[in-house]
Scaffold this motif. Structure first.
Motif, PDB file in Angstrom:
ATOM      1  N   THR A   1       0.826  -1.211   0.000  1.00  9.36           N
ATOM      2  CA  THR A   1       0.000   0.000   0.000  1.00  9.36           C
ATOM      3  C   THR A   1       0.855   1.254   0.000  1.00  9.36           C
ATOM      4  O   THR A   1       0.518   2.256  -0.649  1.00  9.36           O
ATOM      5  N   VAL A   2       1.988   1.230   0.704  1.00  8.57           N
ATOM      6  CA  VAL A   2       2.888   2.383   0.724  1.00  8.57           C
ATOM      7  C   VAL A   2       3.418   2.646  -0.677  1.00  8.57           C
ATOM      8  O   VAL A   2       3.454   3.794  -1.146  1.00  8.57           O
ATOM      9  N   LEU A   3       3.827   1.595  -1.381  1.00 10.74           N
ATOM     10  CA  LEU A   3       4.347   1.765  -2.742  1.00 10.74           C
ATOM     11  C   LEU A   3       3.282   2.359  -3.661  1.00 10.74           C
ATOM     12  O   LEU A   3       3.546   3.313  -4.413  1.00 10.74           O
ATOM     13  N   LEU A   4       2.082   1.806  -3.619  1.00 13.11           N
ATOM     14  CA  LEU A   4       1.016   2.278  -4.504  1.00 13.11           C
ATOM     15  C   LEU A   4       0.598   3.709  -4.157  1.00 13.11           C
ATOM     16  O   LEU A   4       0.298   4.509  -5.053  1.00 13.11           O
ATOM     17  N   ASP A   5       0.578   4.036  -2.877  1.00 15.32           N
ATOM     18  CA  ASP A   5       0.217   5.395  -2.480  1.00 15.32           C
ATOM     19  C   ASP A   5       1.296   6.400  -2.896  1.00 15.32           C
ATOM     20  O   ASP A   5       0.983   7.546  -3.260  1.00 15.32           O
ATOM     21  N   LEU A   6       2.570   5.999  -2.836  1.00 15.91           N
ATOM     22  CA  LEU A   6       3.641   6.874  -3.312  1.00 15.91           C
ATOM     23  C   LEU A   6       3.508   7.122  -4.811  1.00 15.91           C
ATOM     24  O   LEU A   6       3.689   8.250  -5.285  1.00 15.91           O
ATOM     25  N   LEU A   7       3.170   6.076  -5.550  1.00 13.55           N
ATOM     26  CA  LEU A   7       2.959   6.233  -6.987  1.00 13.55           C
ATOM     27  C   LEU A   7       1.781   7.168  -7.259  1.00 13.55           C
ATOM     28  O   LEU A   7       1.833   8.007  -8.179  1.00 13.55           O
ATOM     29  N   ALA A   8       0.751   7.054  -6.439  1.00 12.29           N
ATOM     30  CA  ALA A   8      -0.452   7.883  -6.642  1.00 12.29           C
ATOM     31  C   ALA A   8      -0.170   9.366  -6.431  1.00 12.29           C
ATOM     32  O   ALA A   8      -0.883  10.222  -6.969  1.00 12.29           O
ATOM     33  N   GLU A   9       0.870   9.684  -5.676  1.00 15.45           N
ATOM     34  CA  GLU A   9       1.195  11.094  -5.449  1.00 15.45           C
ATOM     35  C   GLU A   9       1.589  11.792  -6.754  1.00 15.45           C
ATOM     36  O   GLU A   9       1.351  12.992  -6.915  1.00 15.45           O
ATOM     37  N   SER A  10       2.202  11.047  -7.678  1.00 16.59           N
ATOM     38  CA  SER A  10       2.604  11.653  -8.956  1.00 16.59           C
ATOM     39  C   SER A  10       1.709  11.222 -10.110  1.00 16.59           C
ATOM     40  O   SER A  10       1.567  11.943 -11.095  1.00 16.59           O
ATOM     41  N   ASP A  11       1.092  10.032 -10.000  1.00 23.70           N
ATOM     42  CA  ASP A  11       0.259   9.535 -11.099  1.00 23.70           C
ATOM     43  C   ASP A  11      -0.889   8.706 -10.520  1.00 23.70           C
ATOM     44  O   ASP A  11      -0.840   7.468 -10.526  1.00 23.70           O
ATOM     45  N   PRO A  12      -1.918   9.355 -10.005  1.00 23.17           N
ATOM     46  CA  PRO A  12      -3.028   8.608  -9.384  1.00 23.17           C
ATOM     47  C   PRO A  12      -3.725   7.669 -10.351  1.00 23.17           C
ATOM     48  O   PRO A  12      -4.203   6.601  -9.936  1.00 23.17           O
ATOM     49  N   GLY A  13      -3.762   8.000 -11.635  1.00 28.39           N
ATOM     50  CA  GLY A  13      -4.402   7.115 -12.596  1.00 28.39           C
ATOM     51  C   GLY A  13      -3.666   5.803 -12.745  1.00 28.39           C
ATOM     52  O   GLY A  13      -4.281   4.746 -12.945  1.00 28.39           O
ATOM     53  N   PHE A  14      -2.344   5.859 -12.675  1.00 28.46           N
ATOM     54  CA  PHE A  14      -1.517   4.649 -12.749  1.00 28.46           C
ATOM     55  C   PHE A  14      -1.908   3.702 -11.617  1.00 28.46           C
ATOM     56  O   PHE A  14      -2.187   2.511 -11.820  1.00 28.46           O
ATOM     57  N   THR A  15      -1.924   4.240 -10.400  1.00 31.73           N
ATOM     58  CA  THR A  15      -2.291   3.431  -9.244  1.00 31.73           C
ATOM     59  C   THR A  15      -3.713   2.894  -9.356  1.00 31.73           C
ATOM     60  O   THR A  15      -3.975   1.719  -9.057  1.00 31.73           O
ATOM     61  N   ASP A  16      -4.629   3.724  -9.796  1.00 35.30           N
ATOM     62  CA  ASP A  16      -6.025   3.298  -9.914  1.00 35.30           C
ATOM     63  C   ASP A  16      -6.158   2.118 -10.875  1.00 35.30           C
ATOM     64  O   ASP A  16      -6.907   1.164 -10.598  1.00 35.30           O
ATOM     65  N   ARG A  17      -5.432   2.164 -11.982  1.00 31.44           N
ATOM     66  CA  ARG A  17      -5.540   1.077 -12.967  1.00 31.44           C
ATOM     67  C   ARG A  17      -4.902  -0.209 -12.453  1.00 31.44           C
ATOM     68  O   ARG A  17      -5.416  -1.309 -12.706  1.00 31.44           O
TER      69      ARG A  17
ATOM     70  N   ARG B   1      -4.773  -1.127  -9.309  1.00 27.08           N
ATOM     71  CA  ARG B   1      -5.722  -1.675  -8.338  1.00 27.08           C
ATOM     72  C   ARG B   1      -6.964  -2.232  -9.024  1.00 27.08           C
ATOM     73  O   ARG B   1      -7.547  -3.232  -8.557  1.00 27.08           O
ATOM     74  N   ALA B   2      -7.363  -1.635 -10.132  1.00 26.19           N
ATOM     75  CA  ALA B   2      -8.512  -2.154 -10.878  1.00 26.19           C
ATOM     76  C   ALA B   2      -8.207  -3.523 -11.466  1.00 26.19           C
ATOM     77  O   ALA B   2      -9.068  -4.422 -11.472  1.00 26.19           O
ATOM     78  N   ILE B   3      -6.978  -3.713 -11.941  1.00 26.67           N
ATOM     79  CA  ILE B   3      -6.583  -5.025 -12.476  1.00 26.67           C
ATOM     80  C   ILE B   3      -6.600  -6.070 -11.372  1.00 26.67           C
ATOM     81  O   ILE B   3      -7.075  -7.195 -11.563  1.00 26.67           O
ATOM     82  N   ALA B   4      -6.074  -5.709 -10.200  1.00 28.65           N
ATOM     83  CA  ALA B   4      -6.050  -6.666  -9.092  1.00 28.65           C
ATOM     84  C   ALA B   4      -7.463  -7.021  -8.633  1.00 28.65           C
ATOM     85  O   ALA B   4      -7.734  -8.167  -8.248  1.00 28.65           O
ATOM     86  N   ALA B   5      -8.354  -6.055  -8.699  1.00 31.14           N
ATOM     87  CA  ALA B   5      -9.739  -6.305  -8.287  1.00 31.14           C
ATOM     88  C   ALA B   5     -10.479  -7.165  -9.301  1.00 31.14           C
ATOM     89  O   ALA B   5     -11.312  -8.011  -8.929  1.00 31.14           O
ATOM     90  N   GLU B   6     -10.183  -6.954 -10.590  1.00 30.49           N
ATOM     91  CA  GLU B   6     -10.815  -7.722 -11.669  1.00 30.49           C
ATOM     92  C   GLU B   6      -9.737  -8.158 -12.665  1.00 30.49           C
ATOM     93  O   GLU B   6      -9.485  -7.458 -13.647  1.00 30.49           O
ATOM     94  N   PRO B   7      -9.065  -9.271 -12.418  1.00 30.28           N
ATOM     95  CA  PRO B   7      -7.976  -9.721 -13.287  1.00 30.28           C
ATOM     96  C   PRO B   7      -8.370  -9.863 -14.752  1.00 30.28           C
ATOM     97  O   PRO B   7      -7.501  -9.786 -15.637  1.00 30.28           O
ATOM     98  N   SER B   8      -9.653 -10.034 -15.025  1.00 27.14           N
ATOM     99  CA  SER B   8     -10.101 -10.158 -16.420  1.00 27.14           C
ATOM    100  C   SER B   8      -9.866  -8.860 -17.202  1.00 27.14           C
ATOM    101  O   SER B   8      -9.899  -8.856 -18.442  1.00 27.14           O
ATOM    102  N   ARG B   9      -9.612  -7.754 -16.509  1.00 24.71           N
ATOM    103  CA  ARG B   9      -9.381  -6.471 -17.165  1.00 24.71           C
ATOM    104  C   ARG B   9      -7.903  -6.235 -17.502  1.00 24.71           C
ATOM    105  O   ARG B   9      -7.550  -5.180 -18.042  1.00 24.71           O
TER     106      ARG B   9
END
Length: 358
Positions: free
Chosen positions: A202-218, A220-228
């Motif tokens: 979570t620390v790594l993903l939150d650090l990434l979100a500080e500069s590119d929140p869309g990157f982190t969101d995508r 996490r979306a893949i992890a939530a729905e691997p079919s995506r």
């Protein structure tokens, strides 16, 4: 706290062509003469200090990785549709681990590195994990043995309160000139950056979100729905974890380092491979270093590295510091001094539409 080891297994190792190819890169090869591939040696090294191991690799290598690591459950081998550099690979593992084990610490360790001081490595990983558990992004700093211009460096800062042997990171610096590298060594506070990062997912993903929140969101979306995965993967930026997270986090005072003497090598070219084999005492006391069947090599007054991979006999006479790599469909002849230029041959082959050889 549980500790997950993540092994990014990617790259083509172009400086080790024709032994390393995009279809069979160096991490799938035995380059130490120990009977285990670099990937398998990485697994062997991490298994005693981890509660679980996850591998991130390209789709083209998934089958080979599964065959070489039958101990790793198939759902712990993540397949990338295409190469997007290290941030996407490590971030993908972090996103899956965040859902699987939210309180875990993860460490990322490349599949194609060699570490000779395994006991020191285990102790260092445990120390780094303890620091990461407190919310830090931790990098393992390799104690430099010479003024290398081939590696980036970590500038070590003040000691980290509450964690003996750990330090703040002032900054990450790119590959320096020879003069600058010598200056780094003279200070005693610069370490090689081997790209080993230990952090809570979570620390790594939150650090990434500080500069590119869309990157982190995508991610996490893949992890939530691997079919995506297929649909979202190509929308991810192609960027290294150093540039995406480590450098800005260091500037914000959020990165720590644990320095260590690990006997580390990334086998970046045939010159470093020859040095590694010689240091491991697998080289003959006289004549060239041979990786493979030494009965196939006949050398008179010659030194260097010979890789007899095709089964053909190789004869050398009066050659110093030569590199000969003989495979079924290509032969490389160069010198150790010119080993870094092998990647130019690979580029030329691609330009000539000979991707079948690369």
């Amino acid at each position: 706290m549980t500790f997950w080891a993540v092994i990014p297994a990617g790259g083509a190792g172009t400086r080790l062509w024709p032994l390393s190819r995009s279809s069979e890169p160096k991490f799938l090869r035995d380059l130490t003469g120990h009977g285990r591939t670099l990937l398998q040696e990485t697994y062997d090294r991490l298994e005693p200090v981890s509660d679980g191991i996850m591998v991130v690799t390209g789709a083209v290598h998934e089958r080979a990785v599964c065959e070489q690591l039958p101990e790793v459950p198939h759902d712990a081998i993540l397949s990338e549709p295409s190469g997007r550099d290290s941030m996407a690979a490590i971030g993908l593992a972090a996103a899956f681990l965040e859902r699987r084990d939210p309180d875990a610490v993860m460490g990322s360790f490349a599949a194609d590195h060699v570490i000779r001081n395994v006991d020191n490595f285990h102790e260092t990983v445990r120390s780094a994990a303890a620091v990461a558990a407190d919310g830090w992004l931790v990098t393992i700093g390799i104690s430099p043995t010479f003024a290398s211009t081939a590696f980036g460096y970590i500038a070590e800062g003040a000691p980290l309160d509450g964690h003996r042997g750990a330090y703040l990171v002032d900054e990450f610096v790119e590959k320096p000139s020879a003069e600058v590298a010598a200056g780094y060594l003279a200070t005693g506070r610069y370490r090689w950056n081997a790209g080993m990062f230990v952090v809570r997912p979570t620390v790594l993903l939150d650090l990434l979100a500080e500069s590119d929140p869309g990157f982190t969101d995508r991610l996490r979306a893949i992890a939530a729905e691997p079919s995506r995965l297929e649909a979202l993967w190509e929308t991810l930026p192609t960027i290294a974890v150093d540039h995406a997270v480590a450098e800005p986090a260091a500037a914000a005072g959020k990165v720590a380092t644990v320095p260590a003497d690990l006997g580390w090598d990334d086998i970046g070219d045939f010159d470093s491979l020859a040095t590694l084999l010689q240091a491991a005492a697998t080289a003959s006391p006289e004549g060239p270093t041979i990786l493979g069947d030494d009965s196939l090599v006949h050398a008179l007054d010659s030194t260097g590295l010979v890789v007899p991979h095709s089964g053909r006999t190789i004869a050398l006479i009066g050659l110093e510091d030569i590199v000969v790599v003989d495979t079924d469909d290509a032969v490389l002849v160069t010198t150790r001094a010119h080993a870094q230029q092998v990647k130019k041959i690979v580029a030329a082959l691609k330009d000539s539409d000979r991707t079948d050889l690369t």
